[in-house]
Write a protein that holds these residues in place. Structure first.
Motif, short mmCIF file in Angstrom:
data_model
loop_
_atom_site.label_atom_id
_atom_site.label_comp_id
_atom_site.label_asym_id
_atom_site.label_seq_id
_atom_site.Cartn_x
_atom_site.Cartn_y
_atom_site.Cartn_z
N ALA A 127 0.83 -1.21 0.00
CA ALA A 127 0.00 0.00 0.00
C ALA A 127 0.86 1.26 0.00
O ALA A 127 0.57 2.24 -0.70
N PHE A 128 1.94 1.23 0.77
CA PHE A 128 2.84 2.39 0.82
C PHE A 128 3.46 2.64 -0.54
O PHE A 128 3.50 3.78 -1.02
N LEU A 129 3.96 1.60 -1.17
CA LEU A 129 4.61 1.75 -2.47
C LEU A 129 3.64 2.27 -3.53
O LEU A 129 4.02 3.08 -4.38
N ILE A 130 2.40 1.82 -3.47
CA ILE A 130 1.42 2.22 -4.49
C ILE A 130 0.97 3.67 -4.30
O ILE A 130 0.91 4.44 -5.27
N TYR A 131 0.68 4.06 -3.06
CA TYR A 131 0.02 5.33 -2.85
C TYR A 131 0.92 6.46 -2.34
O TYR A 131 0.62 7.64 -2.61
#
Length: 258
Positions: A127-131
């Motif tokens: 989630a961190f990498l995506i958003y």
């Protein structure tokens, strides 16, 4: 005492798995005594192993053919150490079990219904990498609608969700969004400091969860602190120092509890 650099991650994994002889185990233990970060990582691996064993404990069994299979492997590959042969058989058995037992574990829904502690940091990192790097649409609901955000995400989690105030650490709320966690509706909150550095808080519900203490995981430059409190698991991720992230995670924990 082992010289600096003489103990690597391969040694640590072998130590956790009980694959080292007595002398090498003592060397690793001496290394861990003066390297607290490695010691914490080893403790985390052991805890994850315990979680996995507990998850599949009802299915564990010994088959009469296990010893025969090892004997055949030894005959076919005489140079292969016994421990490696045993590990191969265990992995083979685990693979067979997963293939047979997965329908029972997940029922009719193909989405996983058992969220292990070990899965939480990986989902948080994803989630961190995506958003976190998204400039235009990092969140669905902005900080200007904080009350609505908390109510909306809490309803989807089926659990009251408070939004931590991290201003004392120099972070302001950017907003939040609905994300999948363990195949179910989960919540992600995003914060940003004056320099544009972002951190994210992931929350996911699963009634099979068990309470855990703080744990951490590292992948590349991303640090994650995670814990489970009752039916909800939380994970804080960011590209900041582990010590700083832990302070923020502890503050999140206090505010979620409050």
């Amino acid at each position: 005492m082992p010289e600096p650099g003489s103990i690597d991650e391969k040694d640590l994994h072998a130590y956790v798995d009980g694959q080292l002889d007595a002398r090498r185990s003592r060397e690793v233990e001496a290394w861990l005594a003066v390297h607290p970060e490695d010691a914490a990582m080893v403790a985390d691996w052991r805890a994850q192993n315990d979680d996995i064993r507990a998850l599949f404990s009802n299915y564990a069994h010994n088959a009469p053919c296990d010893r025969e299979l090892l004997s055949k492997t030894a005959t076919a590959r005489p140079g292969l150490p016994f421990r490696q042969m045993a590990a191969s058989v265990v992995l083979l058995g685990a693979g067979i079990f997963v293939g047979q037992a997965m329908p029972t574990l997940i029922g009719k829904d193909p989405a996983p219904t058992v969220q292990t502690v070990a899965a939480l940091p990986q989902e948080a990192r994803s989630a961190f990498l995506i958003y976190a790097s998204d400039v235009r649409h990092p969140v669905e609901v902005g900080a200007d609608e904080q009350e609505h955000l908390a109510a909306w995400l809490g309803k989807r989690l089926d659990h009251p969700l408070s939004i931590p105030d991290l201003s004392r650490f120099g972070y302001r709320l950017v907003g939040g969004r609905l994300v999948p966690v363990g195949g179910k509706a989960g919540a992600m909150l995003m914060y940003e400091d004056a320099g544009g550095e972002r951190i994210t808080v992931l929350a996911g519900r699963n009634d099979a969860n068990r309470t855990t203490s703080f744990r951490y995981a590292t992948e590349g430059t991303i640090e994650t602190f995670y814990w489970i409190d009752g039916p909800v698991g939380y994970a804080l991720s960011g590209e900041i120092s582990r010590e700083r992230l832990r302070e923020i995670a502890e503050e999140c924990y206090r505010q979620f509890e409050g």
